[in-house]
Design a protein around this motif. Structure first.
Motif, short mmCIF file in Angstrom:
data_model
loop_
_atom_site.label_atom_id
_atom_site.label_comp_id
_atom_site.label_asym_id
_atom_site.label_seq_id
_atom_site.Cartn_x
_atom_site.Cartn_y
_atom_site.Cartn_z
N ALA A 104 0.83 -1.20 0.00
CA ALA A 104 0.00 0.00 0.00
C ALA A 104 0.87 1.25 0.00
O ALA A 104 0.58 2.23 -0.71
N LEU A 105 1.94 1.23 0.77
CA LEU A 105 2.86 2.37 0.80
C LEU A 105 3.55 2.54 -0.55
O LEU A 105 3.69 3.65 -1.06
N ILE A 106 3.96 1.42 -1.16
CA ILE A 106 4.58 1.47 -2.49
C ILE A 106 3.59 2.03 -3.51
O ILE A 106 3.97 2.77 -4.43
N GLY A 107 2.32 1.70 -3.34
CA GLY A 107 1.28 2.17 -4.25
C GLY A 107 0.87 3.61 -4.05
O GLY A 107 0.03 4.13 -4.79
N GLY A 108 1.45 4.29 -3.04
CA GLY A 108 1.19 5.71 -2.84
C GLY A 108 0.16 6.04 -1.79
O GLY A 108 -0.20 7.21 -1.62
N ARG A 117 -5.53 -0.09 7.29
CA ARG A 117 -5.96 -1.26 6.52
C ARG A 117 -5.17 -2.50 6.94
O ARG A 117 -5.73 -3.58 7.10
N ALA A 118 -3.86 -2.33 7.16
CA ALA A 118 -3.03 -3.46 7.58
C ALA A 118 -3.49 -4.00 8.93
O ALA A 118 -3.58 -5.23 9.11
N ARG A 119 -3.80 -3.13 9.85
CA ARG A 119 -4.25 -3.59 11.18
C ARG A 119 -5.59 -4.33 11.09
O ARG A 119 -5.81 -5.30 11.81
N THR A 120 -6.47 -3.86 10.21
CA THR A 120 -7.76 -4.54 10.03
C THR A 120 -7.54 -5.97 9.54
O THR A 120 -8.15 -6.92 10.05
N LEU A 121 -6.66 -6.14 8.56
CA LEU A 121 -6.38 -7.47 8.03
C LEU A 121 -5.67 -8.35 9.06
O LEU A 121 -5.98 -9.53 9.19
N ILE A 122 -4.73 -7.77 9.77
CA ILE A 122 -3.99 -8.52 10.78
C ILE A 122 -4.94 -9.04 11.86
O ILE A 122 -4.84 -10.20 12.29
N LEU A 152 -3.48 -9.03 0.40
CA LEU A 152 -4.83 -8.46 0.37
C LEU A 152 -4.86 -6.95 0.60
O LEU A 152 -5.91 -6.33 0.46
N ILE A 153 -3.72 -6.35 0.94
CA ILE A 153 -3.71 -4.98 1.43
C ILE A 153 -4.31 -3.98 0.45
O ILE A 153 -4.98 -3.03 0.85
N ASN A 154 -4.12 -4.18 -0.85
CA ASN A 154 -4.64 -3.24 -1.84
C ASN A 154 -5.97 -3.67 -2.45
O ASN A 154 -6.36 -3.17 -3.51
N LYS A 155 -6.66 -4.60 -1.78
CA LYS A 155 -7.96 -5.09 -2.24
C LYS A 155 -7.88 -5.57 -3.70
O LYS A 155 -8.59 -5.07 -4.59
N PRO A 156 -7.02 -6.54 -3.96
CA PRO A 156 -6.78 -6.96 -5.35
C PRO A 156 -7.96 -7.69 -5.97
O PRO A 156 -8.79 -8.26 -5.27
N LYS A 157 -7.99 -7.69 -7.29
CA LYS A 157 -9.00 -8.46 -8.00
C LYS A 157 -8.76 -9.96 -7.80
O LYS A 157 -9.71 -10.75 -7.75
N VAL A 158 -7.49 -10.36 -7.70
CA VAL A 158 -7.16 -11.78 -7.60
C VAL A 158 -5.92 -11.95 -6.74
O VAL A 158 -5.03 -11.09 -6.74
N VAL A 159 -5.88 -13.04 -5.97
CA VAL A 159 -4.67 -13.44 -5.26
C VAL A 159 -4.13 -14.70 -5.95
O VAL A 159 -4.85 -15.68 -6.13
N LEU A 160 -2.87 -14.63 -6.34
CA LEU A 160 -2.19 -15.75 -6.98
C LEU A 160 -1.25 -16.38 -5.96
O LEU A 160 -0.40 -15.69 -5.39
#
Length: 225
Positions: A104-108, A117-122, A152-160
């Motif tokens: 998420a940080l890399i994505g700006g 968001r990270a804490r919610t997922l954790i 999952l951090i950036n709410k992706p369309k797909v996880v590979l």
């Protein structure tokens, strides 16, 4: 959601993929199985835009991703695709929280938004009391759950996921498998999983069987979780 058409890939004289056609529907959990050398990981890398095919098309929601320039493709990958690998690939010098927030940080994203968001997922993944620990202080199962959170951090369309449970013991393997289906139930998350684990493959919506660079069978599971 994802259309894969006529994908071919060679390395020098070795043809690894020979005209792959496949569709992935939103909310599916799909496994890709087959012997070593079948082309499973190469296909996953092409779906994830980590490799470009020699020919063929991969479309996300109708758009061919391989028409993008490298910088555009990197941004697309960051925003739309999550990755989980066999050996978690967490950065050892950062905490679990920092590792999860990193894409998420890399994505700006701003720091507060990324960490919230990270804490919610954790917390969702049962790691709340471990968020300030570094990877070396986590168990194998905890590290792999952290890797899932990062994916999952950036709410992706797909996880590979490439052999995501390959390094885990049976208990942690079973818990990770269940997690994928919980995420599909709770977040409508789409997964494409390369695996040798027959129990995981058997639970998936579809099993894509590969051999010698081709899809040789597609089995639809009528009793998915």
């Amino acid at each position: 959601m994802i259309e894969i058409r006529n994908i071919e890939k060679s390395y020098d004289s070795l043809q690894v993929l020979k005209g792959i056609n496949l569709d992935i529907v939103s909310g599916e959990v799909v496994s890709i199985v087959g012997p070593s050398g079948a082309g499973k990981t190469t296909l996953l890398q092409i779906i994830g835009s980590l490799e470009r095919p020699n020919s063929g098309v991969v479309k996300y929601d109708g758009s061919n991703i391989f028409t993008l320039k490298e910088s555009q493709l990197a941004r697309f990958r960051n925003e739309n695709i999550g990755f989980v690998f066999q050996f978690h690939q967490l950065l050892p010098e950062f905490s679990l929280l920092e590792n999860v927030a990193m894409p998420a940080l890399i994505g700006g994203k701003n720091r507060s938004e990324a960490f919230e968001r990270a804490r919610t997922l954790i917390e969702y993944l049962g790691l709340k009391n471990r968020e300030n620990h570094r990877p070396a202080e986590l168990s194998g199962g905890e590290r792999q759950r952290a890797a899932v959170a990062r994916a999952l951090i950036n709410k992706p369309k797909v996880v590979l996921a490439d052999e995501p449970s390959g390094s885990l013991d049976s208990k942690n393997r079973q818990e990770l498998h269940q997690l994928f289906f919980d995420l599909r139930r709770d977040m409508n998350q789409t997964f494409v999983i390369v695996t040798h684990d027959e129990s995981l493959a058997a639970d998936c919506d579809r099993i894509i069987k590969m051999q010698d660079g081709q899809i040789v069978d597609i089995i639809k599971n009528q009793n998915t979780k």
